[in-house]
Write a protein that holds these residues in place. Sequence first.
Motif, PDB file in Angstrom:
ATOM      1  N   ILE A  56      88.425  42.799 -28.254  1.00  0.00           N
ATOM      2  CA  ILE A  56      88.774  43.978 -27.468  1.00  0.00           C
ATOM      3  C   ILE A  56      87.976  45.187 -27.932  1.00  0.00           C
ATOM      4  CG2 ILE A  56      90.633  45.634 -26.993  1.00  0.00           C
ATOM      5  CD1 ILE A  56      92.549  43.183 -27.021  1.00  0.00           C
ATOM      6  N   VAL A  57      87.902  45.380 -29.244  1.00  0.00           N
ATOM      7  CA  VAL A  57      87.155  46.523 -29.776  1.00  0.00           C
ATOM      8  C   VAL A  57      85.674  46.400 -29.427  1.00  0.00           C
ATOM      9  CG1 VAL A  57      86.416  47.647 -31.920  1.00  0.00           C
ATOM     10  CG2 VAL A  57      88.817  47.028 -31.593  1.00  0.00           C
ATOM     11  N   TYR A  61      83.580  49.102 -27.218  1.00  0.00           N
ATOM     12  CA  TYR A  61      82.362  49.749 -27.720  1.00  0.00           C
ATOM     13  C   TYR A  61      81.193  49.508 -26.772  1.00  0.00           C
ATOM     14  CZ  TYR A  61      83.894  51.568 -32.230  1.00  0.00           C
ATOM     15  OH  TYR A  61      84.492  52.297 -33.212  1.00  0.00           O
ATOM     16  N   ALA A  62      81.121  48.328 -26.183  1.00  0.00           N
ATOM     17  CA  ALA A  62      80.054  48.048 -25.216  1.00  0.00           C
ATOM     18  C   ALA A  62      80.203  48.932 -23.982  1.00  0.00           C
ATOM     19  CB  ALA A  62      80.073  46.577 -24.831  1.00  0.00           C
ATOM     20  N   GLU A  68      77.645  56.104 -22.430  1.00  0.00           N
ATOM     21  CA  GLU A  68      76.785  57.087 -23.100  1.00  0.00           C
ATOM     22  C   GLU A  68      75.347  56.977 -22.618  1.00  0.00           C
ATOM     23  OE1 GLU A  68      77.421  56.438 -27.242  1.00  0.00           O
ATOM     24  OE2 GLU A  68      79.233  57.664 -27.281  1.00  0.00           O
ATOM     25  N   ARG A  69      74.859  55.762 -22.409  1.00  0.00           N
ATOM     26  CA  ARG A  69      73.504  55.594 -21.877  1.00  0.00           C
ATOM     27  C   ARG A  69      73.405  56.154 -20.477  1.00  0.00           C
ATOM     28  NH1 ARG A  69      73.551  50.503 -24.694  1.00  0.00           N
ATOM     29  NH2 ARG A  69      74.422  49.509 -22.856  1.00  0.00           N
TER      30      ARG A  69
END
Length: 78
Positions: A56-57, A61-62, A68-69
């Motif tokens: 899940i983490v 993060y992905a 962000e990209r």
Amino acid sequence: MRDIVLALAAPLLICAGGIYAACDGWWRRRHPAPDPRSHAGRRIVAERAVADAEAIVADRYAILAEAERGAARLGGQQ
């Protein structure tokens, strides 16, 4: 008198055995014996929970990195 005692002994023993079995079952339901595999079972469940949490983490993060990209690309275009 002997015949009456002898005639009532069998039903009395059957009733006493039934009462003992009922009380024993009640006691065992409320005070179960520990499972000898419980430590291993808890360890396996904990390992699965950690693996699920890590997945899940990593997924979050992905998603965050992709966002962000995308934000960086939009910020560079303006």
